[in-house]
Design a protein around this motif. Structure first.
Motif: not given
Ligand SMILES: [Zn+2]
Length: 261
Positions: A67-73
């Motif tokens: 989820l953190k990666e999605i928030q960044i990408q």
């Protein structure tokens, strides 16, 4: 003497013009190079997302980290999409995702095939529920071609957006439920659209897509879709990113009824 001055002056003008031409050529060349760099940046961002998507699908990343990666990408992809001229396509531009078919091809009664209960995006290939509509083609002999036209059926993009993941490698020994699939991110509705079980993928990762654009051919790829008991269909899912970027399933039945044919 006067003639010599005139000749020198003319020579000066000609050489200036040549320099102008050269300058223009250089400018145009660098414009082309920067355009190439532009589109490759979106491709690179989307390929990064595709790697993340594969990790989620294969249960190789914890959901909080994913989820953190999605928030960044996703914000980066969104920004680059608009920078490259990607547009906002509103709901009234949406197109029914099977060419030559309409809502009567949607499985179940009045959209009853949509079963989002217990579905979690981060369960990947092991997810529960069926947060999707299956849209069936006329294919009694299961050759993935329409029985009336003897042609493969075009899968059309429902929305606009950009291709953020595809899977092209599927064979009958694969455990992948989606088979040959496509994920498209629509920055306008902040949604992810998923098109599964295709026979052929016709887009690439990072490609900007218009509503109604041909993206694939309907097929029977996927762990269960390949089995004889399964009639040939497109599996179509919409996940809307909530305020925290968590992908949540949305019932598209009403949107499919209104979609352009
Ligand atoms: Zn399905």
């Amino acid at each position: 003497m006067n003639n010599l001055i005139l000749i020198t002056f003319l020579f000066f003008i000609i050489s200036c013009n040549e320099n102008e031409v050269k300058k223009t050529e250089v400018k145009e060349t660098s414009l082309i190079i920067s355009k190439v760099n532009d589109s490759s940046k979106l491709v690179e961002l989307c390929q990064n997302y595709q790697r993340l998507s594969n990790l989620i699908r294969d249960n190789k990343i914890k959901s909080n980290l994913a989820l953190k990666e999605i928030q960044i990408q996703i914000p980066k992809i969104k920004q680059e999409y608009y920078r490259q001229g990607g547009k906002d396509w509103k709901e009234n531009t949406f197109v029914f995702p099977l060419q030559g078919y309409n809502f009567s091809a949607i499985g179940g009664k009045n959209g009853s095939g949509y079963l989002p209960n217990k579905y979690d995006f981060f369960d990947g290939n092991k997810h529960l529920g069926h947060p999707a509509h299956d849209i069936f083609i006329n294919d009694k002999d299961q050759d993935s071609k329409d029985d009336n036209t003897n042609e493969y059926v075009n899968v059309l993009s429902f929305s606009g957006g950009v291709v953020i993941a595809i899977e092209n490698n599927w064979d009958s020994s694969s455990q992948l439920r989606g088979g040959k699939y496509i994920w498209i991110f629509d920055p306008c509705s902040n949604s992810l659209f998923y098109y599964a079980h295709n026979s052929k993928i016709m887009v690439s990762c990072g490609q900007i897509i218009l509503p109604g654009q041909t993206i694939a051919k309907v097929g029977r790829s996927g762990l269960n879709a390949f089995k004889k008991r399964s009639p040939s269909h497109l599996h179509f899912t919409k996940l809307k990113l909530d305020d925290n970027f968590y992908p949540r399933p949305i019932d598209t039945y009403k949107e499919l009824l209104k979609a352009k044919k």
